[in-house]
Design a protein around this motif. Structure first.
Motif, mmCIF file in Angstrom:
data_model
loop_
_atom_site.group_PDB
_atom_site.id
_atom_site.type_symbol
_atom_site.label_atom_id
_atom_site.label_comp_id
_atom_site.label_asym_id
_atom_site.label_seq_id
_atom_site.Cartn_x
_atom_site.Cartn_y
_atom_site.Cartn_z
ATOM 1 N N SER A 53 56.507 27.568 68.887
ATOM 2 C CA SER A 53 57.841 26.998 69.113
ATOM 3 C C SER A 53 58.906 28.086 68.995
ATOM 4 O O SER A 53 59.930 27.916 68.339
ATOM 5 C CB SER A 53 58.124 25.871 68.113
ATOM 6 O OG SER A 53 57.181 24.839 68.265
ATOM 7 N N ALA A 54 58.643 29.201 69.644
ATOM 8 C CA ALA A 54 59.537 30.353 69.553
ATOM 9 C C ALA A 54 59.999 30.822 70.934
ATOM 10 O O ALA A 54 60.239 32.007 71.154
ATOM 11 C CB ALA A 54 58.815 31.490 68.834
ATOM 12 N N GLN A 55 60.144 29.885 71.862
ATOM 13 C CA GLN A 55 60.521 30.257 73.229
ATOM 14 C C GLN A 55 61.834 31.032 73.297
ATOM 15 O O GLN A 55 62.009 31.870 74.172
ATOM 16 C CB GLN A 55 60.614 29.018 74.133
ATOM 17 C CG GLN A 55 59.287 28.403 74.459
ATOM 18 C CD GLN A 55 58.878 27.321 73.476
ATOM 19 O OE1 GLN A 55 59.268 27.313 72.311
ATOM 20 N NE2 GLN A 55 58.071 26.385 73.938
ATOM 21 N N ALA A 56 62.755 30.770 72.377
ATOM 22 C CA ALA A 56 64.060 31.437 72.410
ATOM 23 C C ALA A 56 64.047 32.802 71.713
ATOM 24 O O ALA A 56 65.042 33.526 71.762
ATOM 25 C CB ALA A 56 65.115 30.545 71.766
ATOM 26 N N CYS A 57 62.951 33.163 71.071
ATOM 27 C CA CYS A 57 62.888 34.444 70.353
ATOM 28 C C CYS A 57 62.741 35.601 71.333
ATOM 29 O O CYS A 57 61.883 35.566 72.211
ATOM 30 C CB CYS A 57 61.714 34.459 69.380
ATOM 31 S SG CYS A 57 61.951 33.350 67.993
ATOM 32 N N PRO A 58 63.583 36.628 71.187
ATOM 33 C CA PRO A 58 63.478 37.775 72.085
ATOM 34 C C PRO A 58 62.233 38.605 71.786
ATOM 35 O O PRO A 58 61.730 38.624 70.670
ATOM 36 C CB PRO A 58 64.751 38.571 71.791
ATOM 37 C CG PRO A 58 65.133 38.173 70.409
ATOM 38 C CD PRO A 58 64.657 36.762 70.218
ATOM 39 N N VAL A 59 61.764 39.293 72.804
ATOM 40 C CA VAL A 59 60.595 40.168 72.683
ATOM 41 C C VAL A 59 61.004 41.567 73.122
ATOM 42 O O VAL A 59 61.612 41.744 74.171
ATOM 43 C CB VAL A 59 59.433 39.669 73.569
ATOM 44 C CG1 VAL A 59 58.287 40.668 73.597
ATOM 45 C CG2 VAL A 59 58.958 38.313 73.098
ATOM 46 N N TYR A 78 57.421 42.238 84.414
ATOM 47 C CA TYR A 78 57.638 40.919 83.808
ATOM 48 C C TYR A 78 58.950 40.903 83.025
ATOM 49 O O TYR A 78 58.960 40.714 81.809
ATOM 50 C CB TYR A 78 56.473 40.568 82.875
ATOM 51 C CG TYR A 78 55.133 40.477 83.578
ATOM 52 C CD1 TYR A 78 54.767 39.318 84.257
ATOM 53 C CD2 TYR A 78 54.243 41.543 83.560
ATOM 54 C CE1 TYR A 78 53.543 39.232 84.902
ATOM 55 C CE2 TYR A 78 53.013 41.467 84.202
ATOM 56 C CZ TYR A 78 52.676 40.308 84.877
ATOM 57 O OH TYR A 78 51.466 40.224 85.514
ATOM 58 N N PRO A 79 60.086 41.086 83.709
ATOM 59 C CA PRO A 79 61.369 41.160 82.986
ATOM 60 C C PRO A 79 61.737 39.864 82.267
ATOM 61 O O PRO A 79 62.517 39.890 81.322
ATOM 62 C CB PRO A 79 62.383 41.485 84.098
ATOM 63 C CG PRO A 79 61.730 41.026 85.358
ATOM 64 C CD PRO A 79 60.255 41.198 85.148
ATOM 65 N N HIS A 80 61.152 38.759 82.659
ATOM 66 C CA HIS A 80 61.425 37.466 82.011
ATOM 67 C C HIS A 80 60.678 37.311 80.685
ATOM 68 O O HIS A 80 60.997 36.430 79.909
ATOM 69 C CB HIS A 80 61.052 36.322 82.955
ATOM 70 C CG HIS A 80 59.600 36.299 83.319
ATOM 71 N ND1 HIS A 80 59.056 37.215 84.205
ATOM 72 C CD2 HIS A 80 58.589 35.519 82.895
ATOM 73 C CE1 HIS A 80 57.759 36.969 84.323
ATOM 74 N NE2 HIS A 80 57.451 35.955 83.532
ATOM 75 N N VAL A 81 59.720 38.196 80.413
ATOM 76 C CA VAL A 81 58.907 38.090 79.194
ATOM 77 C C VAL A 81 59.525 38.871 78.038
ATOM 78 O O VAL A 81 59.419 38.475 76.886
ATOM 79 C CB VAL A 81 57.462 38.562 79.466
ATOM 80 C CG1 VAL A 81 56.642 38.649 78.193
ATOM 81 C CG2 VAL A 81 56.781 37.625 80.462
ATOM 82 N N ALA A 82 60.174 39.995 78.350
ATOM 83 C CA ALA A 82 60.722 40.853 77.288
ATOM 84 C C ALA A 82 62.137 41.296 77.642
ATOM 85 O O ALA A 82 62.445 41.536 78.803
ATOM 86 C CB ALA A 82 59.830 42.073 77.092
ATOM 87 N N ILE A 83 62.974 41.432 76.596
ATOM 88 C CA ILE A 83 64.356 41.861 76.826
ATOM 89 C C ILE A 83 64.498 43.376 76.830
ATOM 90 O O ILE A 83 65.522 43.908 77.223
ATOM 91 C CB ILE A 83 65.323 41.262 75.779
ATOM 92 C CG1 ILE A 83 64.983 41.767 74.382
ATOM 93 C CG2 ILE A 83 65.332 39.757 75.857
ATOM 94 C CD1 ILE A 83 66.065 41.492 73.355
ATOM 95 N N GLY A 84 63.460 44.080 76.390
ATOM 96 C CA GLY A 84 63.534 45.537 76.365
ATOM 97 C C GLY A 84 62.184 46.162 76.094
ATOM 98 O O GLY A 84 61.218 45.478 75.764
ATOM 99 N N ALA A 85 62.148 47.490 76.268
ATOM 100 C CA ALA A 85 60.915 48.235 76.014
ATOM 101 C C ALA A 85 61.268 49.623 75.525
ATOM 102 O O ALA A 85 62.232 50.241 75.994
ATOM 103 C CB ALA A 85 60.073 48.320 77.280
ATOM 104 N N LEU A 86 60.502 50.100 74.569
ATOM 105 C CA LEU A 86 60.632 51.461 74.058
ATOM 106 C C LEU A 86 59.341 52.185 74.399
ATOM 107 O O LEU A 86 58.265 51.782 73.957
ATOM 108 C CB LEU A 86 60.852 51.457 72.548
ATOM 109 C CG LEU A 86 60.850 52.828 71.866
ATOM 110 C CD1 LEU A 86 62.024 53.654 72.361
ATOM 111 C CD2 LEU A 86 60.894 52.668 70.371
#
Length: 133
Positions: A53-59, A78-86
């Motif tokens: 139940s964490a659909q709103a949590c950023p990745v 998959y830009p809809h899956v994660a808000i950023g990448a390092l």
């Protein structure tokens, strides 16, 4: 939450029931690709978020070397899956048709040259011939 998902064919994530079967031929090895790893990770993250139940949590994705390449590529694919990448130490453009294959070797060699002619010589020749440096 921090996740370190395992790439198929590595560690305990062996498809087809055994290493012998998984590595048997081109057909069974067809899932050993970066594209498949990205798809696996996208499904994993999406399912985990739904089940917790964490659909709103950023990745935010992160990784080093090949893991960094996967993090960067996943953010692009998959830009809809994660808000950023390092992506640390990730040679994301290191492909023959983009960057000459000797580029990495030249960069590392130049680092050693700046630090010590002895080590630079050792990289380029037999170390015993550099002993006088």
């Amino acid at each position: 939450m921090v996740l370190f998902p395992e790439h198929r064919y590595y560690g305990e994530s062996v498809p087809f029931g055994s290493r012998e079967e998984a590595y048997k031929n081109a057909s069974t090895l067809s899932y050993l690709t970066a594209e498949q790893a990205l798809a696996d990770f996208a499904v994993l993250i999406t399912d985990l978020k739904r089940n917790l139940s964490a659909q709103a949590c950023p990745v935010v994705l992160f990784g080093g070397s090949y893991g960094g390449m996967l993090a960067a590529w996943m953010r692009l694919k998959y830009p809809h899956v994660a808000i950023g990448a390092l992506a640390s130490s990730a040679p994301i453009l290191q492909f023959e048709d983009i960057v000459p294959p000797e580029t990495f070797y030249n960069l590392v060699s130049n680092d050693f040259k700046r630090e010590s002619t002895k080590w630079s010589c050792a990289i380029n020749q037999n170390f015993s011939t550099c002993a006088g440096n």
